[in-house]
Design a protein around this motif. Structure first.
Motif, PDB file in Angstrom:
ATOM      1  N   LEU A 151       3.030   2.735   8.854  1.00  0.00           N
ATOM      2  CA  LEU A 151       2.942   4.160   8.536  1.00  0.00           C
ATOM      3  C   LEU A 151       2.204   4.939   9.612  1.00  0.00           C
ATOM      4  O   LEU A 151       1.389   4.375  10.346  1.00  0.00           O
ATOM      5  CB  LEU A 151       2.160   4.353   7.219  1.00  0.00           C
ATOM      6  CG  LEU A 151       2.693   3.673   5.965  1.00  0.00           C
ATOM      7  CD1 LEU A 151       1.671   3.784   4.845  1.00  0.00           C
ATOM      8  CD2 LEU A 151       4.007   4.295   5.529  1.00  0.00           C
ATOM      9  N   GLU A 160       3.635  -2.134   4.918  1.00  0.00           N
ATOM     10  CA  GLU A 160       4.338  -0.980   5.482  1.00  0.00           C
ATOM     11  C   GLU A 160       3.778  -0.610   6.840  1.00  0.00           C
ATOM     12  O   GLU A 160       2.595  -0.842   7.115  1.00  0.00           O
ATOM     13  CB  GLU A 160       4.159   0.241   4.564  1.00  0.00           C
ATOM     14  CG  GLU A 160       4.800   0.099   3.206  1.00  0.00           C
ATOM     15  CD  GLU A 160       4.526   1.322   2.364  1.00  0.00           C
ATOM     16  OE1 GLU A 160       5.392   2.210   2.292  1.00  0.00           O
ATOM     17  OE2 GLU A 160       3.428   1.395   1.763  1.00  0.00           O
ATOM     18  N   TYR A 206      -6.974  -0.170  -5.692  1.00  0.00           N
ATOM     19  CA  TYR A 206      -6.164  -0.781  -4.648  1.00  0.00           C
ATOM     20  C   TYR A 206      -7.046  -1.504  -3.643  1.00  0.00           C
ATOM     21  O   TYR A 206      -8.181  -1.109  -3.405  1.00  0.00           O
ATOM     22  CB  TYR A 206      -5.403   0.295  -3.844  1.00  0.00           C
ATOM     23  CG  TYR A 206      -4.859   1.421  -4.661  1.00  0.00           C
ATOM     24  CD1 TYR A 206      -5.672   2.490  -5.029  1.00  0.00           C
ATOM     25  CD2 TYR A 206      -3.529   1.426  -5.056  1.00  0.00           C
ATOM     26  CE1 TYR A 206      -5.178   3.530  -5.791  1.00  0.00           C
ATOM     27  CE2 TYR A 206      -3.032   2.471  -5.813  1.00  0.00           C
ATOM     28  CZ  TYR A 206      -3.852   3.515  -6.185  1.00  0.00           C
ATOM     29  OH  TYR A 206      -3.362   4.541  -6.946  1.00  0.00           O
ATOM     30  N   GLN A 220       0.985   9.741   6.737  1.00  0.00           N
ATOM     31  CA  GLN A 220       1.616   9.058   5.598  1.00  0.00           C
ATOM     32  C   GLN A 220       0.588   8.206   4.871  1.00  0.00           C
ATOM     33  O   GLN A 220       0.624   8.064   3.641  1.00  0.00           O
ATOM     34  CB  GLN A 220       2.747   8.154   6.099  1.00  0.00           C
ATOM     35  CG  GLN A 220       3.961   8.895   6.592  1.00  0.00           C
ATOM     36  CD  GLN A 220       4.964   7.953   7.259  1.00  0.00           C
ATOM     37  OE1 GLN A 220       4.598   7.086   8.056  1.00  0.00           O
ATOM     38  NE2 GLN A 220       6.226   8.132   6.943  1.00  0.00           N
ATOM     39  N   ARG A 227      -1.043  -3.020   0.941  1.00  0.00           N
ATOM     40  CA  ARG A 227      -1.676  -2.515  -0.278  1.00  0.00           C
ATOM     41  C   ARG A 227      -1.375  -3.438  -1.432  1.00  0.00           C
ATOM     42  O   ARG A 227      -0.247  -3.887  -1.610  1.00  0.00           O
ATOM     43  CB  ARG A 227      -1.145  -1.124  -0.591  1.00  0.00           C
ATOM     44  CG  ARG A 227      -1.565  -0.634  -1.976  1.00  0.00           C
ATOM     45  CD  ARG A 227      -1.087   0.756  -2.212  1.00  0.00           C
ATOM     46  NE  ARG A 227      -0.911   0.993  -3.622  1.00  0.00           N
ATOM     47  CZ  ARG A 227      -0.811   2.200  -4.163  1.00  0.00           C
ATOM     48  NH1 ARG A 227      -0.863   3.278  -3.401  1.00  0.00           N
ATOM     49  NH2 ARG A 227      -0.638   2.333  -5.448  1.00  0.00           N
ATOM     50  N   ASP A 274      -1.419  10.027   2.264  1.00  0.00           N
ATOM     51  CA  ASP A 274      -0.633  10.211   1.031  1.00  0.00           C
ATOM     52  C   ASP A 274      -0.619   8.943   0.195  1.00  0.00           C
ATOM     53  O   ASP A 274      -0.773   8.984  -1.012  1.00  0.00           O
ATOM     54  CB  ASP A 274       0.829  10.539   1.383  1.00  0.00           C
ATOM     55  CG  ASP A 274       0.988  12.033   1.580  1.00  0.00           C
ATOM     56  OD1 ASP A 274       1.980  12.437   2.220  1.00  0.00           O
ATOM     57  OD2 ASP A 274       0.118  12.774   1.085  1.00  0.00           O
ATOM     58  N   ARG A 275      -0.416   7.806   0.868  1.00  0.00           N
ATOM     59  CA  ARG A 275      -0.361   6.514   0.161  1.00  0.00           C
ATOM     60  C   ARG A 275      -1.663   6.228  -0.559  1.00  0.00           C
ATOM     61  O   ARG A 275      -1.688   5.619  -1.619  1.00  0.00           O
ATOM     62  CB  ARG A 275      -0.120   5.349   1.131  1.00  0.00           C
ATOM     63  CG  ARG A 275       1.250   5.111   1.572  1.00  0.00           C
ATOM     64  CD  ARG A 275       2.165   4.589   0.477  1.00  0.00           C
ATOM     65  NE  ARG A 275       3.461   4.296   1.051  1.00  0.00           N
ATOM     66  CZ  ARG A 275       4.354   5.217   1.346  1.00  0.00           C
ATOM     67  NH1 ARG A 275       4.099   6.479   1.072  1.00  0.00           N
ATOM     68  NH2 ARG A 275       5.504   4.878   1.910  1.00  0.00           N
TER      69      ARG A 275
END
Lengths: 122, 202
Positions: free
Chosen positions: B48, B46, B178, B52, B165, B55-56
């Motif tokens: 970002l 992604e 992760y 953001q 991720r 948040d991820r």
């Protein structure tokens, strides 16, 4: 016991040193173990005590394991050296061979330590 | 202004495949250390903003993180992250059930750093061998913080980050963490060049 060998573990990770020494103590209790957390410490200890085998971590603060092996070889030209490392890159494998050492990849296991000790005793 | 560098479909495809190889290698090492099967998600790629990203990574919950800066054809921050409440269990899996909790707590930082070191090196090593380029890997840094604080500590100053991720689940302990890879716009450009070069040689 004049024939007992001395092995030095050089690794900045205390957990790694614990795991390596635990396996060696369980499989080869006759080996005398020394520990150092970085290259500087390793070189200082070598001034005082004779060492036969070296298990050296690659990535440490200060000078790295390969550079340390180079320095240790001038003190112990007949010593046996293993680079124990999480770094699996081909470049490191090649540099280790050129340095006259064996490369053993982490994670540390009974199998990987056995391979290292087999090399030392060969 | 948002960063306009994007990867083509083929470049993303190649990047995903490289990470599949890398993470496979990393999972194999992790599995050996915690003595259980590791389940993996497909790598998610992604673009970002930094907000953001926080948040991820997990919003307001404290996260245990090990970071390593890797530099070579491009520079990236590689991270292994697990929820704080599970990190001690992972250390227990590594060191065995014989040690009391207070000993495990004392060793938590060192043990988690070593796990991160091995797992992240396994991933980047695989990448390095596929690209036939060497990467310098810095010492692992352990942090326990909210994701937003983590990113400030990491000095991420770019408007847009490339965020990759991969979820890792310890199948017996049922713990999910992760791996994350972050890079800013300059490195993204260099990554694109490295992928283009590899595609041209196929």
């Amino acid at each position: 016991m004049p024939n007992n060998k001395t092995l030095m573990i050089v690794d900045d990770s205390k957990v790694s040193r614990m795991m390596i020494s635990a396996i060696i103590k369980s499989t080869h209790p006759e080996i005398n173990l020394l520990e150092a957390s970085n290259a500087q410490e390793a070189l200082e200890i070598c001034q005082e005590k004779p060492v036969d085998f070296f298990s050296v971590d690659f990535n440490m603060p200060g000078i790295d394991g390969l550079e340390l092996i180079g320095k240790l070889k001038t003190i112990y030209p007949d010593g046996r050296f293993a680079l124990l490392t999480a770094n699996i890159q081909d470049a490191i494998q090649q540099k280790t061979q050129q340095a006259g050492a064996v490369c053993i990849n982490k994670p540390i296991s009974e199998a990987s330590i056995a391979k290292m000790l087999e090399y030392f005793h060969a | 202004m948002p960063n306009s560098i994007r990867l083509s479909e083929l470049e993303e495809d190649l990047l995903t495949e490289l990470f599949n190889l890398g993470v496979g290698n990393a999972a194999s090492s992790l599995s050996e250390m915690v003595k259980q099967e590791i389940k993996l998600s497909v790598p998610a790629i992604e673009f970002l903003s930094i907000d953001q990203l926080a948040d991820r990574l997990g919003g307001e919950n404290s996260i245990c993180s090990v970071s390593q800066i890797v530099s070579g054809p491009f520079t990236a921050q590689s991270m292994l992250l697990f929820p704080e409440e599970n990190s001690l269990e992972i250390v227990r899996q590594l060191l065995g059930n014989d040690l009391p909790d207070d000993t495990l707590l004392e060793l938590q930082k060192e043990a988690f750093s070593e796990i991160g070191n091995i797992v992240l090196n396994a991933c980047i090593g695989s990448f390095s061998n596929a690209l036939k380029e060497e990467f310098k890997v810095d010492l692992p840094i352990f942090e326990l913080a909210k994701p937003g604080e983590l990113l400030k500590l990491s000095n991420q100053e770019k408007d847009t980050a490339l965020f990759i991720r991969i979820d890792l689940t310890l199948s017996t302990s049922q713990i999910t963490g992760y791996m994350a890879f972050l890079m800013g716009s300059i490195s993204l450009k260099q990554l694109k060049e490295a992928l283009e070069k590899m595609l041209a040689n196929l």
